[in-house]
Design a protein around this motif. Structure first.
Motif, mmCIF file in Angstrom:
data_model
loop_
_atom_site.group_PDB
_atom_site.id
_atom_site.type_symbol
_atom_site.label_atom_id
_atom_site.label_comp_id
_atom_site.label_asym_id
_atom_site.label_seq_id
_atom_site.Cartn_x
_atom_site.Cartn_y
_atom_site.Cartn_z
ATOM 1 N N ILE A 1 3.527 -9.049 -5.385
ATOM 2 C CA ILE A 1 3.329 -7.596 -5.465
ATOM 3 C C ILE A 1 2.177 -7.140 -4.580
ATOM 4 N N VAL A 2 1.037 -7.802 -4.693
ATOM 5 C CA VAL A 2 -0.168 -7.347 -3.970
ATOM 6 C C VAL A 2 -0.283 -7.964 -2.583
ATOM 7 N N ASP A 3 0.594 -8.937 -2.277
ATOM 8 C CA ASP A 3 0.568 -9.651 -1.005
ATOM 9 C C ASP A 3 -0.794 -10.349 -0.877
ATOM 10 N N GLU A 4 -1.318 -10.478 0.329
ATOM 11 C CA GLU A 4 -2.649 -11.042 0.519
ATOM 12 C C GLU A 4 -3.657 -9.950 0.846
ATOM 13 N N TYR B 1 0.812 -1.210 0.000
ATOM 14 C CA TYR B 1 0.000 0.000 0.000
ATOM 15 C C TYR B 1 0.850 1.268 0.000
ATOM 16 N N THR B 2 2.120 1.189 0.401
ATOM 17 C CA THR B 2 3.022 2.321 0.176
ATOM 18 C C THR B 2 3.209 2.523 -1.317
ATOM 19 N N ARG B 3 3.433 1.426 -2.039
ATOM 20 C CA ARG B 3 3.538 1.508 -3.498
ATOM 21 C C ARG B 3 2.259 2.084 -4.099
ATOM 22 N N CYS B 4 1.117 1.665 -3.585
ATOM 23 C CA CYS B 4 -0.169 2.178 -4.087
ATOM 24 C C CYS B 4 -0.311 3.677 -3.837
ATOM 25 N N ARG B 5 0.116 4.108 -2.669
ATOM 26 C CA ARG B 5 0.015 5.550 -2.371
ATOM 27 C C ARG B 5 0.919 6.360 -3.295
ATOM 28 N N LYS C 1 7.865 14.734 -9.790
ATOM 29 C CA LYS C 1 9.138 14.057 -10.008
ATOM 30 C C LYS C 1 9.583 13.319 -8.750
ATOM 31 N N VAL C 2 9.448 13.943 -7.607
ATOM 32 C CA VAL C 2 9.825 13.286 -6.356
ATOM 33 C C VAL C 2 8.986 12.031 -6.139
ATOM 34 N N VAL C 3 7.674 12.169 -6.296
ATOM 35 C CA VAL C 3 6.771 11.041 -6.034
ATOM 36 C C VAL C 3 7.033 9.906 -7.016
ATOM 37 N N ASN C 4 7.063 10.206 -8.307
ATOM 38 C CA ASN C 4 7.204 9.154 -9.310
ATOM 39 C C ASN C 4 8.579 8.509 -9.254
ATOM 40 N N TRP C 5 9.598 9.276 -8.851
ATOM 41 C CA TRP C 5 10.955 8.731 -8.781
ATOM 42 C C TRP C 5 11.171 7.860 -7.526
ATOM 43 N N LEU C 6 10.156 7.747 -6.691
ATOM 44 C CA LEU C 6 10.214 6.760 -5.615
ATOM 45 C C LEU C 6 10.089 5.347 -6.163
ATOM 46 N N LEU C 7 9.500 5.211 -7.363
ATOM 47 C CA LEU C 7 9.389 3.901 -7.988
ATOM 48 C C LEU C 7 10.769 3.432 -8.437
ATOM 49 N N PRO C 8 11.138 2.188 -8.125
ATOM 50 C CA PRO C 8 12.470 1.701 -8.488
ATOM 51 C C PRO C 8 12.556 1.317 -9.955
ATOM 52 N N GLY C 9 13.677 1.639 -10.571
ATOM 53 C CA GLY C 9 13.851 1.357 -11.986
ATOM 54 C C GLY C 9 13.969 -0.119 -12.293
ATOM 55 N N TRP C 10 14.225 -0.941 -11.276
ATOM 56 C CA TRP C 10 14.398 -2.364 -11.547
ATOM 57 C C TRP C 10 13.093 -3.162 -11.423
ATOM 58 N N SER C 11 11.988 -2.505 -11.125
ATOM 59 C CA SER C 11 10.696 -3.177 -11.231
ATOM 60 C C SER C 11 10.302 -3.256 -12.702
ATOM 61 N N SER C 12 9.766 -4.384 -13.118
ATOM 62 C CA SER C 12 9.368 -4.526 -14.516
ATOM 63 C C SER C 12 8.085 -3.735 -14.778
ATOM 64 N N VAL C 13 7.817 -3.511 -16.059
ATOM 65 C CA VAL C 13 6.601 -2.808 -16.443
ATOM 66 C C VAL C 13 5.372 -3.568 -15.951
#
Length: 407
Positions: free
Chosen positions: A155-158, A36-40, A83-95
């Motif tokens: 990714i989504v856990d349970e 849910y951090t990723r979702c936020r 830019k700050v928010v979107n750059w929290l996403l890691p570049g090594w996660s696949s599309v």
């Protein structure tokens, strides 16, 4: 205590531009981050992009240079925030991993909004849409296991189940039937306006993401699935944006954008579990309070109106990312067979719906079905599902069989 951003000083707008060093945030670890951090993060990226798009459109509809300069300043700051928010996403996660997270956002965010929406007509609009995003999560998750040989619960856990929703092939409607009635700006609750803006922004960001990443795949089935679901995201943006009142002035809409950003950053700050991300939400909240005050000043100057009279005296209850399993299963059991006709909902495949289906799919199987068929061929007759709340509801299966010919 109740929180009213209008009573907070915040960070003045002219002090908000930051250096490269401040913008260079460290991305989260995709293997350790709370889902849910990723979702936020994904949600707030969509919210900030909507703020940018709206501000540019506003600037293109006025020749007042002072107003354009004020919009440019606020927009530049919003761009830094994005830019700050979107750059929290890691570049090594696949599309595809990011895609599955996008659909988890669409599922749990829209379900929460539907559960908490006071207007029955708006509530139905969110309930209708969420069953389609729920199915998209299922389709992409099956593709993910086929292409990357991994399971979506990574990714989504349970927190969010991965099971069929309203079949994706049934989402293709005539554009006329994607336009809803709008709320009345004079009588609609403030939370209804915030809900509509939030979901529209999130769906718009999903539409943009799929439009850009879909062609990057080499696998034909992946390219086709992004194309098919991307067209449905266009339907969803039309569906949700039409709920807004088009008679709101540009300054009213600016005020709503800024207030909604305060609401969401405050909500996410309150529930965030990652300390570094929590600090970003806190800083951006203070910045948005400053931007809200600037928007209030513009309304007073250009429309001679009291902005406080248009806004709540305190923020609504915080928007939460939380599991919605029972609620979604209830919707599966009761609304699986719905489609739209005009601005309403029906349980019949009417003439315009059938004609659209024949135009799009008359010469073959939709790729959303092909993904499941190919998964079953490769994995001993089984599709991929993550069921935590028990077997798939029989009522949903029966409704799907009767209306759409199965899942």
């Amino acid at each position: 205590m109740a929180f009213n951003p209008l009573e907070e000083r915040g960070l003045p707008l002219d002090q908000q531009i930051r250096s490269w060093r401040e913008l260079n945030v460290e991305p989260f670890d995709p293997d350790a981050v709370h889902p849910y951090t990723r979702c936020r993060v994904i949600t707030m990226n969509g919210i900030e992009v909507e703020a940018l798009v709206f501000s540019h459109q506003f600037a293109r509809h006025t020749n007042d240079k002072d107003l354009q300069r004020q919009l440019a300043l606020s927009r530049y700051v919003d761009h830094q925030q994005q830019k700050v928010v979107n750059w929290l996403l890691p570049g090594w996660s696949s599309v595809l991993e990011t895609t599955i997270a996008y659909e988890q956002v669409a599922t749990d965010l829209t379900a929460w909004v539907a559960r908490n929406e006071p207007d029955p007509y708006l509530k139905q609009a969110y309930e209708f849409g969420v069953l389609e995003d729920f199915d998209h999560l299922y389709r992409y998750s099956n593709l993910y296991e086929m292409i990357e040989h991994r399971k979506a619960e990574k990714i989504v856990d349970e927190l969010t189940e991965v099971i069929p929703g309203r079949p994706t092939r049934a989402h293709h409607r005539h554009p006329f039937d994607n336009v809803r009635d709008n709320y009345d700006k004079q009588t609609a609750a403030a939370i209804s306006k915030l809900h509509q803006l939030t979901i529209t922004s999130a769906e718009q960001q999903t539409l943009n993401y799929y439009a850009n990443v879909g062609p990057q795949y080499m696998e034909p089935i992946a390219r086709q699935l992004y194309q098919e679901i991307g067209l449905i995201e266009e339907e969803h943006v039309t569906h949700y944006e039409s709920l807004g009142d088009g008679s709101e002035s540009w300054f009213e809409k600016l005020l709503l954008h800024e207030y909604n950003e305060c609401y969401l950053y405050y909500s996410f700050f309150e529930q965030e579990v990652d300390p570094k991300v929590k600090q970003i939400w806190e800083l951006h909240l203070q910045m948005e309070i400053g931007q809200l005050h600037a928007a209030c000043d513009l309304m007073r100057r250009y429309e001679d109106r009291d902005p406080e009279a248009l806004l709540p005296t305190e923020l609504p209850n915080v928007l939460l990312f939380e599991p919605n399993k029972e609620y979604l299963r209830h919707l599966l059991a009761t609304q699986m067979d719905l489609t739209t006709l005009g601005t309403g909902y029906v349980r019949d495949q009417h003439e315009r719906f059938v004609a659209m289906q024949e135009r799009l799919q008359g010469d073959g199987t939709p790729v959303s079905d092909m993904v499941i068929e190919q998964h079953r061929e490769r994995f001993e007759g089984a599709d991929y599902r993550s069921e935590q709340a028990g077997p798939y509801p029989q009522e949903a299966q029966d409704r799907a069989e009767a209306q759409w010919g199965g899942l």
